[in-house]
Write a protein that holds these residues in place. Sequence first.
Motif, short mmCIF file in Angstrom:
data_model
loop_
_atom_site.label_atom_id
_atom_site.label_comp_id
_atom_site.label_asym_id
_atom_site.label_seq_id
_atom_site.Cartn_x
_atom_site.Cartn_y
_atom_site.Cartn_z
N GLU A 47 -8.18 -4.19 6.19
CA GLU A 47 -7.09 -3.30 6.61
C GLU A 47 -7.53 -1.84 6.59
O GLU A 47 -7.14 -1.04 7.45
CB GLU A 47 -5.88 -3.52 5.69
CG GLU A 47 -4.61 -2.79 6.16
CD GLU A 47 -4.48 -1.42 5.52
OE1 GLU A 47 -3.77 -0.58 6.10
OE2 GLU A 47 -5.09 -1.20 4.46
N LYS A 48 -8.37 -1.47 5.63
CA LYS A 48 -8.87 -0.09 5.56
C LYS A 48 -9.69 0.27 6.78
O LYS A 48 -9.59 1.38 7.31
CB LYS A 48 -9.71 0.10 4.29
CG LYS A 48 -8.89 0.10 3.00
CD LYS A 48 -9.79 0.26 1.79
CE LYS A 48 -8.98 0.23 0.51
NZ LYS A 48 -9.85 0.35 -0.70
N ASP A 49 -10.53 -0.67 7.25
CA ASP A 49 -11.35 -0.40 8.42
C ASP A 49 -10.50 -0.33 9.69
O ASP A 49 -10.75 0.51 10.57
CB ASP A 49 -12.42 -1.48 8.57
CG ASP A 49 -13.55 -1.33 7.56
OD1 ASP A 49 -13.81 -0.19 7.15
OD2 ASP A 49 -14.17 -2.34 7.19
N LYS A 77 2.50 -3.21 10.00
CA LYS A 77 2.24 -1.93 9.32
C LYS A 77 2.71 -0.76 10.16
O LYS A 77 3.39 0.14 9.67
CB LYS A 77 0.75 -1.79 9.00
CG LYS A 77 0.36 -0.47 8.32
CD LYS A 77 -1.13 -0.40 8.10
CE LYS A 77 -1.53 0.92 7.46
NZ LYS A 77 -1.12 1.01 6.05
N GLN A 84 -7.36 0.55 9.79
CA GLN A 84 -6.60 1.80 9.69
C GLN A 84 -7.46 3.00 10.07
O GLN A 84 -6.97 3.94 10.70
CB GLN A 84 -6.06 1.97 8.27
CG GLN A 84 -5.22 3.24 8.09
CD GLN A 84 -4.64 3.35 6.70
OE1 GLN A 84 -4.50 2.35 6.00
NE2 GLN A 84 -4.32 4.56 6.29
N SER A 85 -8.74 2.97 9.71
CA SER A 85 -9.62 4.10 10.03
C SER A 85 -9.78 4.25 11.54
O SER A 85 -9.81 5.38 12.07
CB SER A 85 -10.98 3.92 9.37
OG SER A 85 -11.69 2.84 9.93
N TRP A 94 -16.02 -8.45 4.82
CA TRP A 94 -14.61 -8.79 4.61
C TRP A 94 -14.38 -10.20 4.08
O TRP A 94 -13.26 -10.53 3.69
CB TRP A 94 -13.86 -8.63 5.93
CG TRP A 94 -14.08 -7.31 6.58
CD1 TRP A 94 -13.83 -6.07 6.04
CD2 TRP A 94 -14.59 -7.06 7.89
NE1 TRP A 94 -14.17 -5.08 6.93
CE2 TRP A 94 -14.64 -5.66 8.09
CE3 TRP A 94 -15.01 -7.89 8.92
CZ2 TRP A 94 -15.10 -5.08 9.25
CZ3 TRP A 94 -15.47 -7.32 10.09
CH2 TRP A 94 -15.52 -5.93 10.26
N GLN A 125 -7.31 -6.48 2.09
CA GLN A 125 -7.22 -5.04 1.86
C GLN A 125 -8.46 -4.30 2.38
O GLN A 125 -8.34 -3.19 2.93
CB GLN A 125 -7.05 -4.75 0.36
CG GLN A 125 -5.62 -4.92 -0.15
CD GLN A 125 -5.22 -6.38 -0.29
OE1 GLN A 125 -6.10 -7.24 -0.38
NE2 GLN A 125 -3.94 -6.66 -0.31
N LEU A 126 -9.62 -4.90 2.23
CA LEU A 126 -10.85 -4.27 2.73
C LEU A 126 -10.83 -4.17 4.24
O LEU A 126 -11.20 -3.13 4.81
CB LEU A 126 -12.07 -5.08 2.28
CG LEU A 126 -12.35 -5.13 0.77
CD1 LEU A 126 -13.55 -6.03 0.49
CD2 LEU A 126 -12.58 -3.73 0.22
N ASP A 153 0.83 -1.20 0.00
CA ASP A 153 0.00 0.00 0.00
C ASP A 153 0.87 1.25 0.00
O ASP A 153 2.09 1.18 -0.11
CB ASP A 153 -0.98 -0.02 1.19
CG ASP A 153 -0.28 0.11 2.54
OD1 ASP A 153 0.93 0.40 2.55
OD2 ASP A 153 -0.95 -0.07 3.57
N ASP A 205 -6.35 5.61 12.80
CA ASP A 205 -6.13 7.00 12.41
C ASP A 205 -7.07 7.96 13.12
O ASP A 205 -6.75 9.13 13.33
CB ASP A 205 -6.28 7.15 10.90
CG ASP A 205 -5.17 6.43 10.15
OD1 ASP A 205 -4.21 5.98 10.80
OD2 ASP A 205 -5.27 6.31 8.92
N TRP A 226 1.00 -6.79 2.23
CA TRP A 226 0.09 -7.85 2.68
C TRP A 226 0.59 -9.18 2.16
O TRP A 226 0.63 -9.40 0.97
CB TRP A 226 -1.32 -7.61 2.15
CG TRP A 226 -2.22 -6.94 3.12
CD1 TRP A 226 -2.86 -5.74 2.95
CD2 TRP A 226 -2.60 -7.39 4.41
NE1 TRP A 226 -3.60 -5.44 4.06
CE2 TRP A 226 -3.46 -6.43 4.97
CE3 TRP A 226 -2.28 -8.52 5.17
CZ2 TRP A 226 -4.03 -6.56 6.22
CZ3 TRP A 226 -2.84 -8.65 6.42
CH2 TRP A 226 -3.69 -7.68 6.94
#
Length: 201
Positions: free
Chosen positions: A183-185, A45, A187-188, A170, A180-181, A7, A191, A13
């Motif tokens: 990981e985005k959640d 990560k 990360q949100s 997922w 990847q899907l 990414d 963050d 990944w």
Amino acid sequence: MVYNTVDKTGFKWSIEDKPVTIAKWDGAAVKNSLDDAVRKIMNEKYKYEENFKMMDTRLWICSISCLFAMFALGWDFFYPFPASRSVLFLCVVSYFIMMGILTLYTTYIERSHFLVSHEKDQAGIDPDNVWIIDSSLKRFDDLYTLVFHYTNGTTCAQRESSLTKSVSSWFDEDGTLQLQLFEKDVQSLHDEISSSEKKDK
């Protein structure tokens, strides 16, 4: 679907270059695969250091309990009942006491925590920031709840962020985790806390 990608942050990944596929009706397998993915994200990560103290404490309690049981078995072998009566009584009582301690520990201390990670200060001066992560997936339910607890090592200020989503978000129809899907959640959530920390500085 590609499972070995990089990414924008350089995070790669790859879980042995194989997709994570489970029986999608097995709630325990679903939860464990998601928990393992969170652990991978936090450790690889974000380069946080996992703290095993909580798990080690549980293992020590279980080990001591087993030692009482093994000692009782060995003592009874060399000094058959009824000569071993008093030792057996003490070992049995001790074993159940340790099981009681284990129950209290998992209920009130460990709870639903499955990961404790330390965010080291880059300068090596300030205390570690601590991330404690909980998850839950009720039996016969498809809603997975993930909770991030954050404690600032310097100010001891605490923050929390959470999400609850269907595991179908997922996993595909074959029970393969779309890394990847997910990981985005994750990360949100991370963050959300990190950005609020920066605003307060």
